[in-house]
Design a protein around this motif. Structure first.
Motif, PDB file in Angstrom:
ATOM      1  N   ALA A 121      48.033  43.023  -1.833  1.00  0.00           N
ATOM      2  CA  ALA A 121      47.579  43.213  -0.496  1.00  0.00           C
ATOM      3  C   ALA A 121      48.888  43.050   0.461  1.00  0.00           C
ATOM      4  CB  ALA A 121      46.401  42.126  -0.292  1.00  0.00           C
ATOM      5  N   THR A 122      49.808  42.543   0.230  1.00  0.00           N
ATOM      6  CA  THR A 122      50.946  42.672   0.948  1.00  0.00           C
ATOM      7  C   THR A 122      51.391  43.735   1.279  1.00  0.00           C
ATOM      8  OG1 THR A 122      52.615  42.253  -0.700  1.00  0.00           O
ATOM      9  CG2 THR A 122      51.734  40.323   0.232  1.00  0.00           C
ATOM     10  N   CYS A 123      51.157  44.798   0.421  1.00  0.00           N
ATOM     11  CA  CYS A 123      51.576  46.363   1.042  1.00  0.00           C
ATOM     12  C   CYS A 123      50.632  46.851   2.172  1.00  0.00           C
ATOM     13  CB  CYS A 123      51.634  47.242  -0.313  1.00  0.00           C
ATOM     14  SG  CYS A 123      51.921  48.775   0.135  1.00  0.00           S
ATOM     15  N   VAL A 124      51.172  47.202   3.115  1.00  0.00           N
ATOM     16  CA  VAL A 124      50.264  47.668   4.284  1.00  0.00           C
ATOM     17  C   VAL A 124      50.356  49.300   4.370  1.00  0.00           C
ATOM     18  CG1 VAL A 124      50.611  45.578   5.667  1.00  0.00           C
ATOM     19  CG2 VAL A 124      52.073  47.367   5.818  1.00  0.00           C
ATOM     20  N   GLN A 125      51.190  49.844   3.225  1.00  0.00           N
ATOM     21  CA  GLN A 125      51.307  51.317   2.868  1.00  0.00           C
ATOM     22  C   GLN A 125      52.103  51.904   4.241  1.00  0.00           C
ATOM     23  OE1 GLN A 125      47.398  52.610   1.924  1.00  0.00           O
ATOM     24  NE2 GLN A 125      47.194  51.107   0.451  1.00  0.00           N
ATOM     25  N   CYS A 126      52.925  51.378   4.761  1.00  0.00           N
ATOM     26  CA  CYS A 126      53.472  51.889   6.007  1.00  0.00           C
ATOM     27  C   CYS A 126      54.624  53.083   5.583  1.00  0.00           C
ATOM     28  CB  CYS A 126      54.434  50.711   6.513  1.00  0.00           C
ATOM     29  SG  CYS A 126      55.852  49.856   5.514  1.00  0.00           S
ATOM     30  N   GLY A 127      54.952  53.143   4.273  1.00  0.00           N
ATOM     31  CA  GLY A 127      55.937  53.865   3.903  1.00  0.00           C
ATOM     32  C   GLY A 127      57.187  53.839   4.208  1.00  0.00           C
ATOM     33  N   LEU A 128      57.552  52.800   4.658  1.00  0.00           N
ATOM     34  CA  LEU A 128      59.082  52.527   5.115  1.00  0.00           C
ATOM     35  C   LEU A 128      59.964  52.552   3.652  1.00  0.00           C
ATOM     36  CD1 LEU A 128      59.099  49.881   7.839  1.00  0.00           C
ATOM     37  CD2 LEU A 128      59.833  52.228   8.149  1.00  0.00           C
ATOM     38  N   CYS A 129      59.511  52.048   2.711  1.00  0.00           N
ATOM     39  CA  CYS A 129      60.159  52.055   1.389  1.00  0.00           C
ATOM     40  C   CYS A 129      60.713  53.526   0.772  1.00  0.00           C
ATOM     41  CB  CYS A 129      59.544  51.157   0.505  1.00  0.00           C
ATOM     42  SG  CYS A 129      57.742  51.703   0.034  1.00  0.00           S
ATOM     43  N   LEU A 130      59.836  54.476   1.112  1.00  0.00           N
ATOM     44  CA  LEU A 130      59.961  55.675   0.551  1.00  0.00           C
ATOM     45  C   LEU A 130      61.319  56.327   0.610  1.00  0.00           C
ATOM     46  CD1 LEU A 130      56.894  55.335   0.386  1.00  0.00           C
ATOM     47  CD2 LEU A 130      56.668  57.859   0.701  1.00  0.00           C
ATOM     48  N   PRO A 179      57.400  53.599  -4.265  1.00  0.00           N
ATOM     49  CA  PRO A 179      56.891  52.410  -4.393  1.00  0.00           C
ATOM     50  C   PRO A 179      55.304  52.341  -3.848  1.00  0.00           C
ATOM     51  CG  PRO A 179      58.797  52.335  -3.236  1.00  0.00           C
ATOM     52  CD  PRO A 179      58.418  54.162  -3.535  1.00  0.00           C
ATOM     53  N   ARG A 180      55.003  52.758  -2.838  1.00  0.00           N
ATOM     54  CA  ARG A 180      53.583  52.921  -2.440  1.00  0.00           C
ATOM     55  C   ARG A 180      52.697  53.294  -3.269  1.00  0.00           C
ATOM     56  NH1 ARG A 180      52.719  55.807   3.304  1.00  0.00           N
ATOM     57  NH2 ARG A 180      53.178  57.655   1.995  1.00  0.00           N
ATOM     58  N   GLY A 181      53.062  54.380  -3.869  1.00  0.00           N
ATOM     59  CA  GLY A 181      52.046  55.104  -4.990  1.00  0.00           C
ATOM     60  C   GLY A 181      51.847  54.129  -6.073  1.00  0.00           C
ATOM     61  N   ARG A 182      53.180  53.603  -6.485  1.00  0.00           N
ATOM     62  CA  ARG A 182      52.860  52.659  -7.642  1.00  0.00           C
ATOM     63  C   ARG A 182      52.047  51.527  -7.486  1.00  0.00           C
ATOM     64  NH1 ARG A 182      59.003  54.497  -8.464  1.00  0.00           N
ATOM     65  NH2 ARG A 182      58.456  56.048 -10.204  1.00  0.00           N
ATOM     66  N   LEU A 183      52.255  51.036  -6.242  1.00  0.00           N
ATOM     67  CA  LEU A 183      51.442  49.827  -5.985  1.00  0.00           C
ATOM     68  C   LEU A 183      49.888  50.170  -5.642  1.00  0.00           C
ATOM     69  CD1 LEU A 183      54.118  48.470  -3.164  1.00  0.00           C
ATOM     70  CD2 LEU A 183      53.110  47.068  -5.308  1.00  0.00           C
ATOM     71  N   MET A 184      49.634  51.439  -5.116  1.00  0.00           N
ATOM     72  CA  MET A 184      48.335  51.773  -5.185  1.00  0.00           C
ATOM     73  C   MET A 184      47.690  51.912  -6.379  1.00  0.00           C
ATOM     74  SD  MET A 184      48.519  54.539  -1.874  1.00  0.00           S
ATOM     75  CE  MET A 184      46.695  54.856  -1.841  1.00  0.00           C
ATOM     76  N   VAL A 244      63.419  46.555   1.635  1.00  0.00           N
ATOM     77  CA  VAL A 244      63.261  46.964   2.845  1.00  0.00           C
ATOM     78  C   VAL A 244      61.823  46.848   3.221  1.00  0.00           C
ATOM     79  CG1 VAL A 244      65.314  48.746   2.762  1.00  0.00           C
ATOM     80  CG2 VAL A 244      62.832  49.097   2.131  1.00  0.00           C
ATOM     81  N   CYS A 245      60.929  46.302   2.686  1.00  0.00           N
ATOM     82  CA  CYS A 245      59.709  45.920   2.906  1.00  0.00           C
ATOM     83  C   CYS A 245      59.317  45.047   3.999  1.00  0.00           C
ATOM     84  CB  CYS A 245      59.020  45.673   1.401  1.00  0.00           C
ATOM     85  SG  CYS A 245      57.098  45.423   1.800  1.00  0.00           S
ATOM     86  N   PRO A 246      58.822  45.549   4.900  1.00  0.00           N
ATOM     87  CA  PRO A 246      58.547  44.474   5.877  1.00  0.00           C
ATOM     88  C   PRO A 246      57.001  43.580   5.827  1.00  0.00           C
ATOM     89  CG  PRO A 246      57.296  46.516   6.772  1.00  0.00           C
ATOM     90  CD  PRO A 246      58.395  46.919   5.400  1.00  0.00           C
ATOM     91  N   GLY A 247      56.435  43.978   4.729  1.00  0.00           N
ATOM     92  CA  GLY A 247      55.249  43.003   4.236  1.00  0.00           C
ATOM     93  C   GLY A 247      55.705  42.145   3.328  1.00  0.00           C
ATOM     94  N   LEU A 248      56.990  42.132   2.845  1.00  0.00           N
ATOM     95  CA  LEU A 248      57.589  41.374   1.841  1.00  0.00           C
ATOM     96  C   LEU A 248      56.813  41.392   0.513  1.00  0.00           C
ATOM     97  CD1 LEU A 248      58.268  38.080   3.934  1.00  0.00           C
ATOM     98  CD2 LEU A 248      59.723  39.969   3.549  1.00  0.00           C
ATOM     99  N   THR A 249      56.648  42.623   0.097  1.00  0.00           N
ATOM    100  CA  THR A 249      55.666  42.879  -1.061  1.00  0.00           C
ATOM    101  C   THR A 249      56.614  42.375  -2.412  1.00  0.00           C
ATOM    102  OG1 THR A 249      54.506  44.621  -0.330  1.00  0.00           O
ATOM    103  CG2 THR A 249      54.681  44.738  -2.484  1.00  0.00           C
ATOM    104  N   PRO A 250      56.146  41.629  -3.090  1.00  0.00           N
ATOM    105  CA  PRO A 250      57.069  41.224  -4.394  1.00  0.00           C
ATOM    106  C   PRO A 250      56.997  42.269  -5.272  1.00  0.00           C
ATOM    107  CG  PRO A 250      54.980  39.971  -4.383  1.00  0.00           C
ATOM    108  CD  PRO A 250      54.762  40.878  -3.298  1.00  0.00           C
TER     109      PRO A 250
HETATM  110  S1  SF4 Z   1      57.685  49.476   2.662  1.00  0.00           S
HETATM  111 FE1  SF4 Z   1      56.251  47.529   1.665  1.00  0.00          FE
HETATM  112  S2  SF4 Z   1      54.363  47.534   2.787  1.00  0.00           S
HETATM  113 FE2  SF4 Z   1      55.553  49.623   3.300  1.00  0.00          FE
HETATM  114  S3  SF4 Z   1      54.756  50.753   1.775  1.00  0.00           S
HETATM  115 FE3  SF4 Z   1      56.492  50.329   1.011  1.00  0.00          FE
HETATM  116  S4  SF4 Z   1      55.929  48.360  -0.296  1.00  0.00           S
HETATM  117 FE4  SF4 Z   1      54.014  48.880   1.056  1.00  0.00          FE
END
Ligand code: SF4
Ligand code: SF4
Length: 416
Positions: free
Chosen positions: A15-24, A40-45, A77-83
């Motif tokens: 739930a820490t991933c807010v799907q912002c896409g900054l990591c892409l 990363p976002r796709g894998r977390l989804m 680079v994740c602003p949500g601190l996704t582990p």
């Molecule tokens: S930067 Fe973090 S919060 Fe944003 S999509 Fe990537 S993993 Fe999710």
């Protein structure tokens, strides 16, 4: 069926991933393919879809997760601190449990058992040394041949495990060194530099006999019970030391996560763990280790992912190289993975090679034939692609050479 192990990614973590896409844009596999499922976002989804029962740990899921390098550039680079590193290991543990293919069973044995067995590593090293000396790489499986060409000469140097060395300056305390599964037999000159520098700064150095492989490769591949067993053994072996040092970035990153692998005692040990580059850079800043005034020219700096992204250590290797008289040259502001990524170079040779070639081109463009890398896998990847005209070495090795040279003028200062 969803997840079945205690290692599985949790709802709170995902739930820490807010799907912002900054990591892409920081993800090598997304940059290569442009696919959301390779991001990363796709894998977390995908992990969330399995958790919520919308998908299974099937071949599609396995491909999405296994294509990941585990470089953790996304996490940095994740602003949500996704582990991300933690949930990736959890997803791989699920795959290892629910998809126990022959390849994965073999890897469980090699990474989780054989690497923790000194006799096996010694025997494998002896065979590898013969293959290397005879130039008989044709007998190796194609998948390991290229990585093999990146090995240092297997000189059969003396190993460090079980040894100790007294300080040669005002005492600072006792430091324990992680010998590592292959660091000791394959990269013993890195240990020599580490031990030499710690002694020179005032540490008594011990390389505990009872230690074993740190367990990083087992954990990254999803073999959690083996990783826990190795962590527990190391917690006992490293009890009571002021400082615990690892000189392979992948190992130091994993030791710092022992709180997960070995509970409270693991967490207490992790607080005393440092990568050698952190320790040496601080000792230079404190004046406990010297600076060379002899200019040695440029050195291309390669940032191992598990130093830069997992541990956020960026400046320390550069500080060390400057103290050795080198002029650090940046090769990749994006700090992309070189494609080695533990077993990835063997399991995904095409993607590994593509990323490796990009990194090798960046080194060539930097105009230096000396490359500093603080991780053995990255070193082998670069050497295999750059060839013998380039020297690839650990930053502490380059610095130790400078210290020994300086000590040559004041011989009593350093006892090798
Ligand atoms: S930067 Fe973090 S919060 Fe944003 S999509 Fe990537 S993993 Fe999710
Ligand atoms: S660990 Fe690396 S390859 Fe995997 S999703 Fe994150 S950035 Fe991409």
């Amino acid at each position: 069926m969803g997840y079945v192990t205690a290692e599985a990614p949790t709802r709170v973590e995902l739930a820490t991933c807010v799907q912002c896409g900054l990591c892409l844009p920081h993800c090598p596999t997304f940059r290569l393919t442009g696919l959301e499922t390779a991001s990363p976002r796709g894998r977390l989804m995908a992990m969330s879809a399995v958790l919520e029962g919308f998908a299974e740990v099937d071949d599609v899921f396995v491909e999405i997760i296994d294509f990941c390098l585990g470089c953790r550039a996304c996490e940095a680079v994740c602003p949500g601190l996704t582990p991300y590193g933690r949930v990736l290991e959890g997803a791989r543990a699920e795959i290892a449990t629910q998809h126990p293919t022959p390849s994965r069973r073999l890897r469980r044995w090699v990474l989780g058992r054989a690497l923790a067995t000194r006799g096996f590593v010694s025997a494998a090293t002896a065979v590898a040394a013969v293959v290397q000396r005879l130039g008989a790489t044709w007998i190796l499986p194609a998948a390991v041949r290229r990585s093999f060409t990146g090995l240092r000469p297997l000189a059969g140097r003396e190993r460090w495990i079980g040894r100790s060395a007294e300080p040669v300056a005002d005492p600072l305390g006792t430091a324990a060194l992680l010998a590592g599964c292959v660091m000791d037999p394959w990269f013993s000159s890195v240990h020599e530099a580490t031990v030499g520098l710690l002694r020179r700064a005032g540490y008594r150095v011990v390389v505990p006999e009872a230690q074993t492989c740190c367990g990083a490769l087992a954990a990254h591949d999803g073999h959690a019970s083996e990783a826990r067993r190795m962590a527990r053994r190391n917690v006992a072996a490293f009890a009571g030391f002021d400082l615990i040092v690892a000189d392979a970035a992948g190992c130091s990153a994993h030791l710092k996560e022992y709180g997960h692998w070995a509970g409270d005692v693991g967490g207490a040990m992790a607080e005393r763990v440092r990568d050698v580059t952190e320790v040496v850079a601080e000792l230079i800043a404190d004046g406990r280790l010297p600076r060379s005034e002899l200019p040695r020219g440029p050195v291309a700096v390669q940032d191992p992912c598990h130093l830069r992204h997992a541990q956020r250590v960026v400046e320390a290797p550069r500080t060390i190289l400057r103290a050795a008289g080198y002029e650090p040259v940046e090769i990749d502001q994006d700090a992309m993975c070189c494609g080695a990524a533990g077993t990835y170079a063997i399991l995904r040779p095409d993607t590994s090679l593509e990323l490796g070639r990009r990194k090798a081109d960046q080194v060539r463009a930097a105009g230096s034939t000396v490359v500093a890398s603080a991780n053995p896998g990255c070193e082998m990847q670069l050497r295999s692609l750059l060839g013998p005209a380039y020297r690839v070495a650990h930053p502490v090795e380059l610095y130790w050479e400078a210290v020994v040279e300086m000590a040559g003028r004041v011989p009593a200062e350093v006892d090798r």
